[in-house]
Design a protein around this motif. Structure first.
Motif, PDB file in Angstrom:
ATOM      1  N   ASP A   8       0.798  -1.309  -0.076  1.00 44.67           N
ATOM      2  CA  ASP A   8       0.207   0.073  -0.130  1.00 44.67           C
ATOM      3  C   ASP A   8       0.922   1.146  -0.103  1.00 44.67           C
ATOM      4  N   SER A  43      -6.359   4.329  12.386  1.00 46.17           N
ATOM      5  CA  SER A  43      -7.166   3.820  13.537  1.00 46.17           C
ATOM      6  C   SER A  43      -7.385   4.831  14.512  1.00 46.17           C
ATOM      7  N   ARG A  93     -11.199   3.575   7.476  1.00 43.66           N
ATOM      8  CA  ARG A  93     -11.163   2.291   8.133  1.00 43.66           C
ATOM      9  C   ARG A  93     -11.729   2.082   9.455  1.00 43.66           C
ATOM     10  N   LYS A 137      -0.735   6.436   6.457  1.00 44.01           N
ATOM     11  CA  LYS A 137      -2.030   6.288   7.014  1.00 44.01           C
ATOM     12  C   LYS A 137      -3.047   6.954   5.975  1.00 44.01           C
ATOM     13  N   ASN A 182      -6.308   4.783   6.413  1.00 42.24           N
ATOM     14  CA  ASN A 182      -5.956   3.547   7.163  1.00 42.24           C
ATOM     15  C   ASN A 182      -5.885   4.157   8.695  1.00 42.24           C
ATOM     16  N   ARG A 205      -8.130  -2.364   6.372  1.00 40.93           N
ATOM     17  CA  ARG A 205      -7.377  -1.228   5.711  1.00 40.93           C
ATOM     18  C   ARG A 205      -7.706  -1.083   4.050  1.00 40.93           C
TER      19      ARG A 205
END
Lengths: 340, 340
Positions: free
Chosen positions: A62, A214, A230, A131, A212, A248
């Motif tokens: 990614d 969290s 995500r 991210k 992505n 993801r």
């Protein structure tokens, strides 16, 4: 050449291609091919090799490098030139620099990480490494300086549309250009302009999209106002997900989708079809019909957001009986981003 | 130190100052003083020396270096930082560069010559060496992007006023920002902006003023539309002038006057006193009450210029019966710049 090697491997994804074939196709020695394969592996591409059958691309990391973005990108203007940096102070700053040096319409600057990412009005934009999507698009549109607001609106449509294309999530737009998911901000857009009084030199549309992250990736003060694709996916998945699924998303597919949708709306603007841009914006709006709080330097107003004008101003019926057209300043929408 | 040596010589203009005195006042060796004097002579300062009495400044060359401009300049913001270049591609380009790097409000870039001087809409600006004033002022005003036109208006007032202050010539303003003398253009102003949708990052006001050009200095195609202060002075001098008089003006005095007047109008703008700016603009106007021809991308209108709005738009009663507010585009005024 590395990009071309990768291209051939991708065309034959999960199948073996002989080194000899690649070497002949590109007119490069097999030793050179081997070197590029080694480099690609370092970048995270999983490539297996068999002395008899050759190389096979098993998985793509990614990453947001320019060849992942260019691969299968079908736009004509947006992304015709892509500049990738692993780390940058701010993609908008870099884009403004190369734009003032004459880079072409649709040039894209993308980075894995920003050390001084900026939001509107000089605010910081949290740009955690690997991210999110941090990118800036240089545009040279056929609009007068006083009409550039339409470009910001167009960009917000492109992002909302791209999120829907790739994930099906119902992203919406808070006037003028925040992308909202589940009442929280998932993407911010910072448009900057260089102009003469009568002529736009260039615009830079900066897009910061949380993909992505969290929950722990956001600072505490953003917990109620920020989200990522995500987080949303995790919260809205039904049934039992396999333990190894981490929700993801592939960021380069999202970038491609944003560039593709951006090309559509940009052409609409350049063709003078701004009515259609405003119509689409209204469809995505979570501002119209809502109670809003407007804060400007001199005053604060409450009211209901009624409509937007064809050049992008928000029309608000204020509680003091006056209808105002809002061009800038802070607009809070009840029910969104922690405003209750 | 060179500036300080010059400062002492200027304070004692046409009087001798001993090297010892200068050396003590500045805490530098007499050998160092001698070196600076030599440098100043190279730049065109006429300094005579006597082994007994010391140095005397006899005449100052017509140069635009920062110490000539700073000397006796009494502004607080405009010109608080002055950058001088003998040659530059474009003072606006350089000013935009340093502005984006964070230079302070009121920084001035001035050059003796531009190799790629620009006018409005990408046109060339003729920038003959040592003849004109080519300078750009970086501003960080407290105005919204949609209201910046007022700054261009303010700058044109400053230039017209400065010309009157120094020469008494009745310079006037053609909307929005050409300075007119004798129906011809003597100065052009090119304002460029870097902004977010809601906030001005900075403005650069470029001023190209024709001072000591003779007729031969202008290309033939500008013969009917361009003039200089020197040409005007020569044409309007009465009686017999001494043969050696060549009607040249001191450019650094003019620069000082422009910066001083700019400070006045800039403060008016920042204090929100734009009504006064517009009032002054109207006094200098050679557009209001005149027949005008407006050319935009889509159409051409004839009409009479009636007024300007408080944000600087020209109000024109057009011959088709419609009253239009003109923000940009070409406005020709009958009787000016070769339009008959």
């Amino acid at each position: 050449v590395k990009e071309k090697v990768l291209g051939i491997l991708k065309e034959n994804s999960a199948r073996y291609v002989s080194g000899e074939h690649i070497s002949e196709a590109l007119g490069v020695s097999r030793a050179a091919i081997w070197k590029h394969i080694k480099d690609l592996k370092k970048e995270g591409y999983v490539i297996i090799a068999s002395s008899k059958k050759g190389y096979s691309l098993v998985s793509v990391p990614d990453v947001l490098n320019s060849y992942e973005i260019i691969y299968n990108l079908k736009t004509g203007i947006i992304g015709s030139n892509i500049i990738y940096r692993e780390e940058i102070d701010s993609t908008n700053n870099y884009a403004k620099k190369i734009a003032s040096e004459g880079c072409k319409d649709g040039t894209v600057v993308v980075a894995e990480c920003q050390t001084a990412g900026r939001g509107r009005l000089g605010r910081m934009w949290d740009s955690a490494r690997n991210k999110g999507i941090y990118m800036s698009i240089v545009l040279r549109p056929e609009v007068a300086p006083e009409d550039v607001q339409i470009i910001t609106i167009a960009a917000s449509i492109a992002v909302a549309e791209a999120i829907r294309d790739i994930t099906g999530m119902e992203a919406a737009i808070k006037w003028p250009n925040d992308i909202i998911l589940d009442g929280k901000k998932v993407c911010g857009i910072l448009t900057e302009m260089s102009s003469e009084m009568e002529k736009v030199n260039f615009l830079v549309v900066g897009i910061g999209l949380n993909v992505n992250h969290s929950r722990e990736d956001f600072p505490e003060e953003l917990a109620n106002t920020a989200t990522s694709l995500r987080i949303y996916a995790e919260q809205n998945s039904t049934g039992t997900a396999p333990a190894e699924l981490d929700f993801r998303l592939n960021r380069s597919s999202l970038v491609k989708a944003v560039l593709t949708e951006m090309e559509n709306v940009y052409c609409m603007v350049n063709n003078g079809n701004t009515d259609e841009v405003v119509r689409q914006w209204k469809e995505y709006s979570v501002t119209l019909g809502k109670e809003v709080l407007i804060t400007s330097k001199s005053a604060e107003y409450r009211g209901f957001a009624k409509d937007i004008t064809k050049d992008g101003r928000l029309i608000v019926d204020c509680s003091d009986g006056v209808t105002r057209e809002v061009m800038s300043g802070e607009v809070k929408v009840r029910g969104l981003l922690g405003y209750t």
